[in-house]
Scaffold this motif. Structure first.
Motif, PDB file in Angstrom:
ATOM      1  N   PHE A  93      21.851  23.975  32.487  1.00  0.00           N
ATOM      2  CA  PHE A  93      22.369  24.928  31.515  1.00  0.00           C
ATOM      3  C   PHE A  93      22.813  24.223  30.241  1.00  0.00           C
ATOM      4  O   PHE A  93      22.948  22.996  30.202  1.00  0.00           O
ATOM      5  CB  PHE A  93      23.521  25.744  32.110  1.00  0.00           C
ATOM      6  N   GLU A  94      23.053  25.024  29.229  1.00  0.00           N
ATOM      7  CA  GLU A  94      23.626  24.561  27.967  1.00  0.00           C
ATOM      8  C   GLU A  94      24.667  25.565  27.501  1.00  0.00           C
ATOM      9  O   GLU A  94      24.494  26.776  27.684  1.00  0.00           O
ATOM     10  CB  GLU A  94      22.563  24.421  26.873  1.00  0.00           C
ATOM     11  N   GLY A  95      25.737  25.066  26.894  1.00  0.00           N
ATOM     12  CA  GLY A  95      26.711  25.913  26.221  1.00  0.00           C
ATOM     13  C   GLY A  95      26.670  25.613  24.744  1.00  0.00           C
ATOM     14  O   GLY A  95      26.764  24.451  24.342  1.00  0.00           O
TER      15      GLY A  95
ATOM     16  N   ILE B 239      15.446  16.585  36.868  1.00  0.00           N
ATOM     17  CA  ILE B 239      15.520  17.174  38.219  1.00  0.00           C
ATOM     18  C   ILE B 239      14.193  17.825  38.621  1.00  0.00           C
ATOM     19  O   ILE B 239      14.156  18.632  39.542  1.00  0.00           O
ATOM     20  CB  ILE B 239      16.684  18.182  38.336  1.00  0.00           C
ATOM     21  N   TRP B 240      13.103  17.480  37.939  1.00  0.00           N
ATOM     22  CA  TRP B 240      11.770  18.012  38.253  1.00  0.00           C
ATOM     23  C   TRP B 240      11.739  19.539  38.195  1.00  0.00           C
ATOM     24  O   TRP B 240      11.155  20.200  39.052  1.00  0.00           O
ATOM     25  CB  TRP B 240      11.299  17.546  39.635  1.00  0.00           C
ATOM     26  N   LEU B 241      12.336  20.083  37.161  1.00  0.00           N
ATOM     27  CA  LEU B 241      12.334  21.539  36.970  1.00  0.00           C
ATOM     28  C   LEU B 241      11.492  21.873  35.745  1.00  0.00           C
ATOM     29  O   LEU B 241      11.777  21.383  34.643  1.00  0.00           O
ATOM     30  CB  LEU B 241      13.767  22.046  36.782  1.00  0.00           C
ATOM     31  N   GLN B 242      10.479  22.684  35.950  1.00  0.00           N
ATOM     32  CA  GLN B 242       9.592  23.080  34.861  1.00  0.00           C
ATOM     33  C   GLN B 242      10.128  24.348  34.208  1.00  0.00           C
ATOM     34  O   GLN B 242      10.169  25.408  34.845  1.00  0.00           O
ATOM     35  CB  GLN B 242       8.166  23.313  35.374  1.00  0.00           C
ATOM     36  N   ILE B 243      10.539  24.253  32.958  1.00  0.00           N
ATOM     37  CA  ILE B 243      11.021  25.436  32.240  1.00  0.00           C
ATOM     38  C   ILE B 243       9.800  26.280  31.852  1.00  0.00           C
ATOM     39  O   ILE B 243       8.857  25.768  31.246  1.00  0.00           O
ATOM     40  CB  ILE B 243      11.837  25.035  30.995  1.00  0.00           C
ATOM     41  N   PRO B 244       9.801  27.559  32.193  1.00  0.00           N
ATOM     42  CA  PRO B 244       8.576  28.362  32.064  1.00  0.00           C
ATOM     43  C   PRO B 244       8.235  28.839  30.660  1.00  0.00           C
ATOM     44  O   PRO B 244       7.229  29.524  30.481  1.00  0.00           O
ATOM     45  CB  PRO B 244       8.845  29.550  32.993  1.00  0.00           C
ATOM     46  N   ILE B 245       9.060  28.531  29.671  1.00  0.00           N
ATOM     47  CA  ILE B 245       8.735  28.882  28.290  1.00  0.00           C
ATOM     48  C   ILE B 245       8.902  27.643  27.414  1.00  0.00           C
ATOM     49  O   ILE B 245       9.473  26.635  27.850  1.00  0.00           O
ATOM     50  CB  ILE B 245       9.610  30.047  27.759  1.00  0.00           C
ATOM     51  N   SER B 246       8.406  27.715  26.185  1.00  0.00           N
ATOM     52  CA  SER B 246       8.480  26.572  25.283  1.00  0.00           C
ATOM     53  C   SER B 246       9.848  26.507  24.603  1.00  0.00           C
ATOM     54  O   SER B 246      10.616  27.468  24.609  1.00  0.00           O
ATOM     55  CB  SER B 246       7.387  26.674  24.220  1.00  0.00           C
ATOM     56  N   LYS B 247      10.130  25.355  23.994  1.00  0.00           N
ATOM     57  CA  LYS B 247      11.388  25.215  23.239  1.00  0.00           C
ATOM     58  C   LYS B 247      11.463  26.229  22.109  1.00  0.00           C
ATOM     59  O   LYS B 247      12.516  26.803  21.847  1.00  0.00           O
ATOM     60  CB  LYS B 247      11.517  23.800  22.671  1.00  0.00           C
ATOM     61  N   GLN B 248      10.335  26.439  21.432  1.00  0.00           N
ATOM     62  CA  GLN B 248      10.312  27.404  20.335  1.00  0.00           C
ATOM     63  C   GLN B 248      10.638  28.802  20.832  1.00  0.00           C
ATOM     64  O   GLN B 248      11.431  29.527  20.216  1.00  0.00           O
ATOM     65  CB  GLN B 248       8.949  27.396  19.643  1.00  0.00           C
ATOM     66  N   GLU B 249      10.040  29.175  21.960  1.00  0.00           N
ATOM     67  CA  GLU B 249      10.326  30.495  22.540  1.00  0.00           C
ATOM     68  C   GLU B 249      11.785  30.595  22.967  1.00  0.00           C
ATOM     69  O   GLU B 249      12.428  31.636  22.795  1.00  0.00           O
ATOM     70  CB  GLU B 249       9.414  30.733  23.742  1.00  0.00           C
ATOM     71  N   MET B 250      12.338  29.505  23.503  1.00  0.00           N
ATOM     72  CA  MET B 250      13.729  29.512  23.932  1.00  0.00           C
ATOM     73  C   MET B 250      14.661  29.691  22.738  1.00  0.00           C
ATOM     74  O   MET B 250      15.642  30.438  22.809  1.00  0.00           O
ATOM     75  CB  MET B 250      14.069  28.213  24.667  1.00  0.00           C
ATOM     76  N   GLY B 251      14.341  29.026  21.644  1.00  0.00           N
ATOM     77  CA  GLY B 251      15.137  29.198  20.434  1.00  0.00           C
ATOM     78  C   GLY B 251      15.111  30.637  19.948  1.00  0.00           C
ATOM     79  O   GLY B 251      16.141  31.175  19.514  1.00  0.00           O
TER      80      GLY B 251
ATOM     81  N   LEU C  38      18.612  22.216  22.871  1.00  0.00           N
ATOM     82  CA  LEU C  38      17.372  22.474  23.596  1.00  0.00           C
ATOM     83  C   LEU C  38      16.755  21.174  24.095  1.00  0.00           C
ATOM     84  O   LEU C  38      16.222  21.116  25.210  1.00  0.00           O
ATOM     85  CB  LEU C  38      16.389  23.242  22.712  1.00  0.00           C
ATOM     86  N   ASP C  39      16.824  20.133  23.290  1.00  0.00           N
ATOM     87  CA  ASP C  39      16.320  18.827  23.739  1.00  0.00           C
ATOM     88  C   ASP C  39      17.073  18.370  24.989  1.00  0.00           C
ATOM     89  O   ASP C  39      16.456  17.865  25.938  1.00  0.00           O
ATOM     90  CB  ASP C  39      16.481  17.777  22.639  1.00  0.00           C
ATOM     91  N   ARG C  40      18.390  18.548  24.993  1.00  0.00           N
ATOM     92  CA  ARG C  40      19.178  18.126  26.150  1.00  0.00           C
ATOM     93  C   ARG C  40      18.856  18.977  27.371  1.00  0.00           C
ATOM     94  O   ARG C  40      18.790  18.476  28.494  1.00  0.00           O
ATOM     95  CB  ARG C  40      20.673  18.170  25.828  1.00  0.00           C
ATOM     96  N   LEU C  41      18.628  20.270  27.152  1.00  0.00           N
ATOM     97  CA  LEU C  41      18.255  21.156  28.258  1.00  0.00           C
ATOM     98  C   LEU C  41      16.944  20.703  28.880  1.00  0.00           C
ATOM     99  O   LEU C  41      16.815  20.623  30.110  1.00  0.00           O
ATOM    100  CB  LEU C  41      18.135  22.599  27.761  1.00  0.00           C
ATOM    101  N   TRP C  42      15.970  20.394  28.051  1.00  0.00           N
ATOM    102  CA  TRP C  42      14.668  19.947  28.557  1.00  0.00           C
ATOM    103  C   TRP C  42      14.793  18.591  29.242  1.00  0.00           C
ATOM    104  O   TRP C  42      14.142  18.364  30.270  1.00  0.00           O
ATOM    105  CB  TRP C  42      13.647  19.903  27.415  1.00  0.00           C
ATOM    106  N   ASP C  43      15.630  17.707  28.716  1.00  0.00           N
ATOM    107  CA  ASP C  43      15.847  16.407  29.366  1.00  0.00           C
ATOM    108  C   ASP C  43      16.480  16.591  30.739  1.00  0.00           C
ATOM    109  O   ASP C  43      16.085  15.942  31.716  1.00  0.00           O
ATOM    110  CB  ASP C  43      16.751  15.521  28.501  1.00  0.00           C
ATOM    111  N   SER C  44      17.473  17.472  30.836  1.00  0.00           N
ATOM    112  CA  SER C  44      18.117  17.740  32.116  1.00  0.00           C
ATOM    113  C   SER C  44      17.110  18.296  33.115  1.00  0.00           C
ATOM    114  O   SER C  44      17.070  17.892  34.284  1.00  0.00           O
ATOM    115  CB  SER C  44      19.276  18.730  31.937  1.00  0.00           C
ATOM    116  N   ALA C  45      16.287  19.228  32.642  1.00  0.00           N
ATOM    117  CA  ALA C  45      15.286  19.840  33.527  1.00  0.00           C
ATOM    118  C   ALA C  45      14.269  18.807  34.003  1.00  0.00           C
ATOM    119  O   ALA C  45      13.912  18.766  35.190  1.00  0.00           O
ATOM    120  CB  ALA C  45      14.584  20.985  32.802  1.00  0.00           C
ATOM    121  N   LYS C  46      13.821  17.961  33.092  1.00  0.00           N
ATOM    122  CA  LYS C  46      12.844  16.938  33.469  1.00  0.00           C
ATOM    123  C   LYS C  46      13.422  15.996  34.521  1.00  0.00           C
ATOM    124  O   LYS C  46      12.731  15.590  35.459  1.00  0.00           O
ATOM    125  CB  LYS C  46      12.420  16.150  32.232  1.00  0.00           C
TER     126      LYS C  46
END
Length: 285
Positions: free
Chosen positions: A33-35, A60-72, A50-58
């Motif tokens: 998560f991110e706050g 723990i081997w968690l694939q975020i199902p949307i792109s950073k742009q979409e998340m923004g 968002l960079d930190r969220l993706w780093d955290s997910a990577k």
């Protein structure tokens, strides 16, 4: 209109925003998560979050199902739908629903959740007069076990330390690492000032790489304040001229007493005030 919560492509009233009880985010704290903060309709350092969220997910081997742009886009749209310009954003990605076992390969459909709301982590008088905190006996997770730089949904380590603080009549508590060095507080990074020098634990002390922490370091350097990221002890905290905490929810909050010891003269110090003033300026520009 009821507060709208985004869950994997749809918006739901707060009362109807639900995910499966079989989601491993609930069963095992398996997710990230991110706050974040929004000021005047603009999310502060959104790309860094968002960079930190993706780093955290990577990690723990968690694939975020949307792109950073979409998340923004999700973050900004959720703020807009709820009419929030100055508020708090909680962005969550869970592993998804699976079995009652640990196996992440048996999960599917990771959930992306975006909550926007207002938050007041501490009452105004604490920002004016400062916090009193204690050192918790609960240490920060060992970085060789689970890196504290992963902002995971499992915050039990921090919660246990938080309970210690609350039982001592303090709203925040300081956590040490496995070496007995200062790490961070239960929800905030920590800074010390001694003889005009600004000090904070380095990342290898076992801390979260805080976004607000980074902003304060940038502000201090721009102001010509000497900065050091280094190993610190409780002794360093006790003899500091000033102490303050940083976090997305807390922003910058002064500390005037640690383990019953007054910090400096027991009032909010000049460097803390200077950095706070500049932080408020840049977040509201």
């Amino acid at each position: 209109m009821a507060l709208q919560i985004y869950i994997s492509g749809k918006y739901y009233d707060k009362e109807n925003a639900k995910i499966s009880v079989y989601d491993h985010g609930l069963l095992y704290g398996d997710g990230v998560f991110e706050g974040m903060r929004s000021y005047s309709g603009k999310v502060f350092r959104l790309e860094e979050h968002l960079d930190r969220l993706w780093d955290s997910a990577k990690a723990i081997w968690l694939q975020i199902p949307i792109s950073k742009q979409e998340m923004g886009t999700v973050v900004n749209k959720t703020l807009e739908i709820n009419g929030i310009r100055d508020g708090y954003i909680r962005l969550i990605v869970t592993r998804g629903a699976g079995s009652l076992g640990l196996d992440p390969n048996r999960t599917s459909d990771p959930q992306v959740i975006c909550i926007t709301d207002h938050i007041a982590l501490y009452p105004p008088e604490f920002y004016e007069k400062g916090l009193e905190i204690i050192t918790a006996s609960t240490i920060r997770n060992h970085s060789a076990a689970l890196s504290p730089r992963i902002k995971s949904l499992n915050y039990l380590n921090n919660i246990m330390a938080k309970i210690e603080g609350l039982q001592a009549g303090c709203v925040e508590a300081l956590m040490l690492n496995a070496k007995g060095e200062v790490a961070e507080c239960t929800g905030d990074n920590i800074f010390l000032v001694k003889k005009g020098k600004l000090m904070t634990p380095s990342l290898d002390s076992g801390i979260l790489d805080g976004i607000t922490r980074g902003a304060v370091l940038d502000i201090a350097r721009e102001a010509g304040i000497e900065v050091a990221e280094m190993a610190l002890t409780k002794h360093d905290v006790y003899i500091a001229d000033e102490v303050f905490l940083t976090g997305s929810a807390a922003e910058i909050i002064p500390v005037v007493k640690v383990d019953s010891r007054p910090i400096g003269d027991g009032t909010v110090g000049p460097i803390t005030l200077k950095l706070t003033k500049r932080f408020h300026q840049i977040t509201r520009e």
